[in-house]
Design an enzyme around this catalytic site. Structure first.
Site: not given
Ligand SMILES: NC(=O)c1ccc[n+]([C@@H]2O[C@H](COP(=O)([O-])OP(=O)(O)OC[C@H]3O[C@@H](n4cnc5c(N)ncnc54)[C@H](OP(=O)(O)O)[C@@H]3O)[C@@H](O)[C@H]2O)c1
Length: 286
Positions: A73, A106, A43, A48, A237
């Protein structure tokens, strides 16, 4: 890896890795660890400022492009239709790919309906496989779907055990839209990660508190995209598919809901500032 069938028909891994606040120099090693550990979903976002590094990391992985589910996004200043058409091509250029699997709006500010039209055309053109939104409340989501031909596949919003988003999730369910959780670990908030309940459940299942939280997301039907640049965290994770929380354990986590986000964009600020915040995404990769 569990996956979810989106309303577009595409399958999206239920767990991915997010790269918010990850510098370009750190994306390569983090994503190499992630791919080695079995992640197949990443993602990122125009905002970013690391799309070039993400694209490079995917190519360097040696994985076939179709094995990686890639999300990006669009940022509000690029929402007016003509700008969104160019912004989609800019996204693909920086990622150096022919298509993204999922493209999101976004934020719910600016001319999101204009951008959505451009995004729908991008689906037609094969540049984007599925469309979604992020940070949309019920009112803006309804406005968007009133104007749209394609119903958003996901709404990516803040979601974790302190902010479980039950009402929004129920609302989205009626559209066949899946909730995708950002801040799935509450941005590593200490209070959340040290909740005694997670320590207790972690002991019981031979897992860590973070793994219990991520497992909860999976069993709640959320898509979760925890961020980490630490190889051992990245591996831990994704090591959450070999245990199951009992219904009463899920219910006990349900009782932790405070219904309050860690992060909230003041609406007025969003409406005024975000559509005006122009950034040259080609120049500003960091
Ligand atoms: N659409 C939006 O508006 C929006 C907003 C925010 C975020 N997002 C997306 O959601 C993703 C996740 O959000 P986030 O990165 O802000 O928060 P997060 O995933 O909830 O938390 C990230 C933090 O948790 C730590 N962490 C990860 N695994 C850990 C483990 N096993 N043990 C201990 N600490 C651990 C990380 O540090 P280490 O690196 O040291 O592991 C990092 O500090 C973002 O990367 C982005 O893709 C979207």
């Amino acid at each position: 890896m569990e996956s979810i069938t989106l309303n577009s028909g595409a399958r999206m891994p239920q767990l991915g890795i997010g790269v918010y606040q990850v510098r370009s120099a750190d994306c390569g090693p983090a994503l190499a660890s992630a791919f080695a550990a079995g992640y197949r979903s990443v993602d990122t976002a125009n905002a970013y400022l690391n799309e070039r590094a993400v694209g490079e990391a995917i190519r360097n992985s040696g994985l076939p492009r179709e094995d990686v589910f890639l999300t990006s996004k669009l940022w509000p200043p690029n929402y007016p239709y003509e700008k969104a058409v160019a912004a989609i091509d800019g996204t693909l250029r920086r990622l150096a790919t022919d298509y993204v699997d999922l493209l999101l709006l976004h934020q719910q500010y600016g001319d999101y309906n204009g951008a959505w039209r451009a995004m729908e055309e991008a689906v037609e053109a094969g540049k984007v496989r599925a469309l979604g939104v992020s940070n949309f409340d019920e009112r803006r989501f309804t406005d968007l779907t009133d104007h749209a031909s394609i119903v958003p596949a996901v709404n990516q919003v803040e979601c974790h055990p302190y902010h479980q988003q039950r009402e929004l999730k129920e609302f989205l369910r009626s559209f066949g839209t899946v909730l995708e959780a950002w801040y799935p670990l509450g941005h590593a908030d200490r209070r959340l990660l040290t909740e005694p309940l997670f320590a207790e459940l972690a002991r019981k299942h031979g897992k860590s508190p973070v793994q219990v939280i991520l497992r909860w997301h999976i069993q709640e039907g959320n898509i979760a995209i925890p961020r980490s640049t630490n190889p051992s965290h990245i591996a831990a994770n994704i090591d959450i598919f070999d245990f199951v929380l009992a219904p009463e354990e899920v219910a006990s986590i349900g009782a932790l809901d405070k219904g309050k986000p860690f992060f909230q964009m003041p609406d007025l600020l969003g409406r005024i500032l975000l559509p005006a915040a122009r950034i040259n995404f080609d120049k500003r990769q960091r």
